[in-house]
Design an enzyme around this catalytic site. Structure first.
Site, PDB file in Angstrom:
ATOM      1  N   ASP A 110       0.854  -1.188   0.000  1.00 41.14           N
ATOM      2  CA  ASP A 110       0.000   0.000   0.000  1.00 41.14           C
ATOM      3  C   ASP A 110       0.893   1.243   0.000  1.00 41.14           C
ATOM      4  O   ASP A 110       2.108   1.138   0.134  1.00 41.14           O
ATOM      5  CB  ASP A 110      -0.930   0.004   1.225  1.00 41.14           C
ATOM      6  CG  ASP A 110      -0.176  -0.259   2.518  1.00 41.14           C
ATOM      7  OD1 ASP A 110       0.993   0.163   2.631  1.00 41.14           O
ATOM      8  OD2 ASP A 110      -0.750  -0.890   3.416  1.00 41.14           O
ATOM      9  N   ASP A 167       1.565   4.986   1.758  1.00 42.04           N
ATOM     10  CA  ASP A 167       1.264   5.883   2.871  1.00 42.04           C
ATOM     11  C   ASP A 167       1.757   7.280   2.506  1.00 42.04           C
ATOM     12  O   ASP A 167       2.820   7.436   1.917  1.00 42.04           O
ATOM     13  CB  ASP A 167       1.977   5.415   4.148  1.00 42.04           C
ATOM     14  CG  ASP A 167       1.598   3.982   4.504  1.00 42.04           C
ATOM     15  OD1 ASP A 167       0.416   3.754   4.797  1.00 42.04           O
ATOM     16  OD2 ASP A 167       2.476   3.095   4.456  1.00 42.04           O
ATOM     17  N   ASP A 217       9.878   4.030  12.941  1.00 42.64           N
ATOM     18  CA  ASP A 217      10.578   2.917  13.576  1.00 42.64           C
ATOM     19  C   ASP A 217      11.964   2.642  12.978  1.00 42.64           C
ATOM     20  O   ASP A 217      12.992   2.865  13.611  1.00 42.64           O
ATOM     21  CB  ASP A 217       9.699   1.652  13.636  1.00 42.64           C
ATOM     22  CG  ASP A 217       9.017   1.290  12.327  1.00 42.64           C
ATOM     23  OD1 ASP A 217       9.294   1.942  11.303  1.00 42.64           O
ATOM     24  OD2 ASP A 217       8.214   0.329  12.315  1.00 42.64           O
TER      25      ASP A 217
HETATM   26  P1  ATP Z   1       3.885  -2.600   5.001  1.00 43.51           P
HETATM   27  O1  ATP Z   1       2.757  -1.644   4.671  1.00 43.51           O
HETATM   28  O2  ATP Z   1       4.607  -3.144   3.835  1.00 43.51           O
HETATM   29  O3  ATP Z   1       3.488  -3.627   5.999  1.00 43.51           O
HETATM   30  P2  ATP Z   1       5.025  -0.245   6.211  1.00 43.51           P
HETATM   31  O4  ATP Z   1       6.447   0.081   6.578  1.00 43.51           O
HETATM   32  O5  ATP Z   1       4.389   0.656   5.202  1.00 43.51           O
HETATM   33  O6  ATP Z   1       5.013  -1.748   5.753  1.00 43.51           O
HETATM   34  P3  ATP Z   1       2.836   0.446   7.901  1.00 43.51           P
HETATM   35  O7  ATP Z   1       2.307  -0.305   9.081  1.00 43.51           O
HETATM   36  O8  ATP Z   1       1.996   0.625   6.708  1.00 43.51           O
HETATM   37  O9  ATP Z   1       4.194  -0.272   7.541  1.00 43.51           O
HETATM   38  O10 ATP Z   1       3.301   1.860   8.472  1.00 43.51           O
HETATM   39  C1  ATP Z   1       3.702   2.927   7.610  1.00 43.51           C
HETATM   40  C2  ATP Z   1       4.871   3.648   8.219  1.00 43.51           C
HETATM   41  O11 ATP Z   1       4.508   4.210   9.494  1.00 43.51           O
HETATM   42  C3  ATP Z   1       6.078   2.768   8.521  1.00 43.51           C
HETATM   43  O12 ATP Z   1       6.893   2.601   7.393  1.00 43.51           O
HETATM   44  C4  ATP Z   1       6.765   3.567   9.610  1.00 43.51           C
HETATM   45  O13 ATP Z   1       7.469   4.650   9.075  1.00 43.51           O
HETATM   46  C5  ATP Z   1       5.600   4.125  10.399  1.00 43.51           C
HETATM   47  N1  ATP Z   1       5.214   3.212  11.501  1.00 43.51           N
HETATM   48  C6  ATP Z   1       4.256   2.243  11.471  1.00 43.51           C
HETATM   49  N2  ATP Z   1       4.163   1.616  12.640  1.00 43.51           N
HETATM   50  C7  ATP Z   1       5.077   2.192  13.461  1.00 43.51           C
HETATM   51  C8  ATP Z   1       5.467   1.996  14.814  1.00 43.51           C
HETATM   52  N3  ATP Z   1       4.896   1.063  15.555  1.00 43.51           N
HETATM   53  N4  ATP Z   1       6.433   2.815  15.308  1.00 43.51           N
HETATM   54  C9  ATP Z   1       7.007   3.774  14.551  1.00 43.51           C
HETATM   55  N5  ATP Z   1       6.685   3.983  13.273  1.00 43.51           N
HETATM   56  C10 ATP Z   1       5.740   3.224  12.723  1.00 43.51           C
HETATM   57 MG    MG Z   2       2.353   0.598   4.551  1.00 46.89          MG
END
Ligand code: ATP
Ligand code: MG
Length: 433
Positions: free
Chosen positions: A62, A64, A140
């Site tokens: 997805d 963001d 993170d």
């Molecule tokens: P994917 O969507 O492929 O699972 P993602 O890295 O995009 O991976 P998301 O859960 O969609 O993960 O979160 C988007 C972004 O928000 C992350 O890349 C990170 O920068 C931030 N983020 C999400 N969860 C946390 C957390 N628990 N602590 C700190 N930052 C976070």
């Molecule tokens: Mg994501």
């Protein structure tokens, strides 16, 4: 937070001509959101997994978006949007089946009097807006803190994420122990990304997992459910399982299985878990439906089977034993992970169906075929047969039997999950056993 080293004196800006992210690889929906925000005078960037995955040549799950517009300002710009979340207020903008998640730049917890922490240092609520640099360093992992700025298509790296992409490693921004204390789920995220991207976990981030693992016990069981499903439906469940064992985290997720594993487990059962997770991975990676009910049925099966055999030695009478044990094992499990009832019921039905596969005479086979969870229970039985826990000829028999059914073809598991789910639809709150 101990992350002075991550401040903006380190900002690296990579102009469009020097990086590989092209607008062609960004979804139309995400571009629409970025452009509308930008044309309304706001700063708008793609961030997180979308940028990370595009740099790695992986199709993002997805996209963001991060912006300096407040949730209310975003809401006013998009009719198809709604504000969600309590812990973090976000805006979801819907385009058909696509949802673009838009977050306002936020400052780090410690910088704000409005951040709520619990006694373990865990962030309960954090809605303090900040600038883009503050937003970057409260994320993170460094590889999750890269921004693609729609204004000039440049890439912004505030935390050394590009270097870590090169090194293929997950490095936490700041002091690992503090960052895990703020949000212990980051440990599970580390394992998920390590499995998905085939990255290593940087040494200090890995060491701190051993020290902080127990903090997972304070995570609300409903959030644990979401994270555990993400782990096992990531398409890399097999590797995730290995990592959970390696980092000794399985005990906080499925303690009964962890105990069983400590206790001289049978190789056949271990093979069964491995094959069942491989099966789930194949399904996820080929776009077939999967269900959390199946995952929990697999992870708890060694325990349920073992305990059922202890109370019932007569293999002809295993169904009530499995029903009874299934209920108690599930009751213990939902203290840690709040499994919605439709999934825990599915797991229990898969278990009690297993002895029924041995009854191929008369109407019994037909009745089993009509069970709402038949498809998942059949897969489960075939995997048992594959590893030698169940007679191979049984899986052959059932495969042939289905093929002989008029119109019976293979009903997709999704349809069956739907069926199991239907009666509970009206309940608004997730209920756990
Ligand atoms: P994917 O969507 O492929 O699972 P993602 O890295 O995009 O991976 P998301 O859960 O969609 O993960 O979160 C988007 C972004 O928000 C992350 O890349 C990170 O920068 C931030 N983020 C999400 N969860 C946390 C957390 N628990 N602590 C700190 N930052 C976070
Ligand atoms: Mg994501």
């Amino acid at each position: 937070m101990n992350n002075q080293e991550a401040h903006s004196d380190q900002l690296i800006v990579i102009p469009r001509s020097q990086h590989s992210i092209s607008r062609k690889s960004i979804s139309d929906a995400a571009l629409k959101v970025l452009y509308r925000l930008s044309n309304s005078g706001h700063r708008a960037c793609l961030v997180g997994g979308g940028v990370r995955d595009l740099l790695l040549g992986v199709q993002p799950k997805d996209f963001d978006v991060a912006t300096d517009a407040t949730p209310e300002e975003i809401r006013a710009l998009f009719k198809n949007s709604r504000i969600i979340g309590r812990r973090f207020r976000l805006v979801h903008i819907r385009f058909g089946r696509d949802i673009i998640e838009v977050a306002t730049f936020r400052a780090h917890a410690e910088d704000s009097a409005r951040t709520e922490l619990d006694t373990h240092g865990r962030i309960l609520r954090d809605n303090t807006f900040g600038d883009i640099e503050e937003d970057a360093i409260r994320r993170d992992f460094t590889v999750n803190a890269l921004y693609y700025d729609i204004h000039d298509f440049s890439m912004l790296d505030y935390a050394g994420g590009l270097q870590d992409i090169e090194k293929r490693q997950l490095r936490l921004i700041g002091d690992p122990t503090t960052r895990y204390q703020e949000d212990p789920v980051r440990m599970l995220r580390a394992l998920r990304f390590a499995a998905k991207l085939d990255f290593s976990i940087e040494a200090s981030a890995a060491d701190a997992i051993h020290e902080c693992g127990r903090l997972l016990a304070v995570i609300p069981p409903a959030r644990m459910f979401d994270e555990v499903v993400k782990l096992f439906h990531s398409g890399n469940a097999r590797r995730v399982f290995e990592l959970l064992r390696e980092f000794n985290l399985l005990r906080y997720l499925v303690p009964a299985l962890d105990e069983w594993l400590q206790d001289d487990p049978s190789e056949l059962m271990l093979d069964f878990i491995d094959q069942a997770l491989a099966n789930t991975d194949t399904r996820v990676n080929t776009g077939q439906p999967v269900s959390p009910g199946f995952i929990f049925a697999v992870l708890l099966w060694p325990v349920v089977w073992h305990e059922a055999c202890e109370i019932q030695s007569d293999r002809q009478r295993m169904i009530p034993a499995l029903a009874q044990v299934g209920e108690t094992v599930m009751k213990r499990q939902v203290r840690h992970i709040s499994i919605p009832r439709r999934f825990s019921q599915m797991a229990r039905d898969i278990w009690t169906s297993q002895p029924r596969f041995h009854r191929t005479q008369g109407k019994q086979a037909q009745r089993l075929l009509e069970f709402p969870v038949f498809r998942a229970a059949y897969d489960f039985m075939c995997i048992q047969a594959m590893v030698g826990l169940s007679p191979y000829k049984l899986s052959r028999w059932w495969t042939d039997y289905q093929a002989d059914q008029p119109d019976q073809g293979e009903r997709p598991a999704e349809e069956q999950t739907e069926k199991a789910r239907r009666p509970r639809r009206r309940r608004r709150k997730r209920s756990a056993d």
